[in-house]
Write a protein that holds these residues in place. Structure first.
Motif, PDB file in Angstrom:
ATOM      1  N   GLU A 299      52.450  44.970  39.807  1.00 12.91           N
ATOM      2  CA  GLU A 299      51.282  44.099  39.732  1.00 12.91           C
ATOM      3  C   GLU A 299      50.028  44.906  40.077  1.00 12.91           C
ATOM      4  N   ASP A 300      48.973  44.776  39.198  1.00  8.74           N
ATOM      5  CA  ASP A 300      47.707  45.492  39.413  1.00  8.74           C
ATOM      6  C   ASP A 300      46.547  44.514  39.194  1.00  8.74           C
ATOM      7  N   PRO A 301      46.335  43.596  40.144  1.00 14.98           N
ATOM      8  CA  PRO A 301      45.257  42.603  39.957  1.00 14.98           C
ATOM      9  C   PRO A 301      43.883  43.275  40.008  1.00 14.98           C
ATOM     10  N   ARG A 302      42.942  42.727  39.179  1.00 14.46           N
ATOM     11  CA  ARG A 302      41.572  43.253  39.133  1.00 14.46           C
ATOM     12  C   ARG A 302      40.578  42.133  39.467  1.00 14.46           C
ATOM     13  N   VAL A 313      31.168  32.773  39.701  1.00 13.92           N
ATOM     14  CA  VAL A 313      31.953  33.097  40.899  1.00 13.92           C
ATOM     15  C   VAL A 313      32.912  34.245  40.558  1.00 13.92           C
ATOM     16  N   SER A 314      33.298  34.957  41.587  1.00 11.10           N
ATOM     17  CA  SER A 314      34.250  36.054  41.394  1.00 11.10           C
ATOM     18  C   SER A 314      35.613  35.493  41.012  1.00 11.10           C
ATOM     19  N   ALA A 315      36.320  36.228  40.187  1.00 12.03           N
ATOM     20  CA  ALA A 315      37.631  35.797  39.717  1.00 12.03           C
ATOM     21  C   ALA A 315      38.604  36.968  39.789  1.00 12.03           C
ATOM     22  N   VAL A 316      39.885  36.615  39.866  1.00 11.73           N
ATOM     23  CA  VAL A 316      40.962  37.613  39.924  1.00 11.73           C
ATOM     24  C   VAL A 316      41.727  37.579  38.621  1.00 11.73           C
ATOM     25  N   GLU A 317      41.774  38.706  37.948  1.00 11.43           N
ATOM     26  CA  GLU A 317      42.525  38.827  36.695  1.00 11.43           C
ATOM     27  C   GLU A 317      43.844  39.552  36.982  1.00 11.43           C
ATOM     28  N   GLN A 318      44.948  38.854  36.686  1.00 12.23           N
ATOM     29  CA  GLN A 318      46.258  39.419  36.937  1.00 12.23           C
ATOM     30  C   GLN A 318      46.640  40.387  35.821  1.00 12.23           C
ATOM     31  N   ALA A 319      47.225  41.512  36.219  1.00 10.39           N
ATOM     32  CA  ALA A 319      47.708  42.512  35.260  1.00 10.39           C
ATOM     33  C   ALA A 319      49.087  42.953  35.701  1.00 10.39           C
TER      34      ALA A 319
END
Length: 377
Positions: A299-302, A313-319
């Motif tokens: 998992e490498d969330p950005r 707003v800030s968001a987390v994109e899952q990779a």
């Protein structure tokens, strides 16, 4: 020069060859893997007996049980035997005393006046028995009779140290001690050794073939004296009188017997991953294929930031990165009647670990290729 030297060396060479041939003949004549009778079992009644008792250890440096009720009651009993009666309602602080369980083993033929070793273990919250002394305590047998009296200074191999902040350092076990020759035997155990017409010999491991071989070996020395009762027990006719009987038993115990081959057995300890295979294990023809599939997920969330002045707003994109890796599959062929070394070589060629080895052995057992008893610990 060569001729005389060879002629001179021939008698010496012949003597060496004769000695080697005689030694080889002697080795061939000896039974293979012979064991003494005394190593294969014991005579019925000639065994130790377990003793146990309850006592008080005193003289501790503040590491005792403190005000536990059973310690207080025990100290009242000890004081009463010494003629000191504590007033009613008085509960002495017993930081220097601890309640203990005493265990010992009474050897066969022990007589009153002999001494035995005892082990002393705490049963309360005492921190250490170091420096303590055991007060005179009776040791009881399984029949409830007193067989020994224990007393003495303890030898403790452990050490426990604690600080005021609660930190502790413990070396070995300081709550168990031992007293060498700490108990005196007061009563002997009747064994019937010199009064019974027959004595029974019990094998450590039940085996009819071993029992039959032992019967034949003893009867060759003492004709008609021994018969097989079952797969464990042999009955031996003995002369009356301790002297004659002791001589016969001493001779029987030194007779060599070749025990039967142990049954094929595989021992598996599922908790530690230990696998033990004895030499009697054989395999029928079988092919073993073993391979493993490794699935790896990374998992490498950005973090995504919004545009300036966009009120976002800030968001987390899952990779996620998923990869599969199949290890090389190997095939091992075992021919029929494979011995232990061939089994080990084949399993080593597969490169399996302890857990995988257990699975393979169970599969061979289910397939009927492993003719052995599986023992799971």
């Amino acid at each position: 020069m060569a001729g005389p030297l060879l002629q001179h060396g021939e008698p010496l060479l012949m003597r060496i060859l004769t000695f080697l041939l005689a030694a080889l003949a002697l080795l061939v004549a000896l039974p293979a893997h012979a064991e003494r009778v005394r190593d294969l079992g014991t005579f019925d009644g000639v065994r130790p007996n377990q003793l146990t008792g309850y006592g008080i250890v005193v003289g501790l440096d503040g590491s005792g049980d403190d005000n536990f009720e059973y310690v207080t009651q025990a100290m009242r009993g000890v004081s009463g035997r010494l003629g000191l009666t504590l007033p009613p309602g008085v509960s002495p602080g017993l930081k220097n005393a601890a309640a203990v369980i005493i265990t010992a083993e009474l050897p066969a033929f022990s007589k009153p006046g002999q001494t035995i070793d005892v082990t002393v273990s705490t049963i309360g919250r005492a921190d250490s028995l170091r420096g303590g002394s055991l007060v005179l305590s009776p040791l009881y047998g399984a029949d409830g009779q007193v067989y020994a009296m224990a007393q003495g200074n303890l030898a403790v191999g452990g050490l426990g140290v604690s600080g005021r902040d609660g930190s502790q350092v413990t070396v070995n076990v300081p709550t168990v001690g031992r007293i060498a020759d700490g108990a005196t035997v007061e009563r002997s155990v009747a064994t019937g050794f010199d009064s019974q017409g027959e004595l029974r010999f019990n094998l450590h491991n039940a085996d009819f073939q071993t029992a039959s071989r032992m019967r034949d070996a003893i009867n060759s020395r003492f004709p008609g004296s021994t018969r097989v009762v079952d797969g464990v027990t042999l009955s031996i006719v003995m002369p009356f009188g301790g002297d004659a009987r002791s001589e016969m038993i001493a001779a029987i115990e030194m007779i060599d017997v070749t025990p039967a081959e142990t049954p094929a057995r595989v021992i598996v300890n599922s908790r530690t991953g230990t696998v033990v295979i004895n030499s009697a294990v054989r395999l029928a023809p079988a092919a073993i294929s073993h391979g493993r599939l490794v699935v790896r997920i990374e998992e490498d969330p950005r973090i995504i930031q919004p545009e300036p002045f966009s009120r976002g707003v800030s968001a987390v994109e899952q990779a996620s990165d998923i990869s599969l890796q199949a290890e090389e599959t190997r095939l091992a062929l075992l021919r029929g009647g494979a011995n232990l070394s061939e089994v080990v070589d084949a399993l080593n060629m597969l490169g399996v670990g302890a857990a995988d080895l257990v699975v393979i052995l169970e599969a061979l057992k289910q397939a009927g290729a492993l003719q052995a008893e599986m023992v799971i610990l």
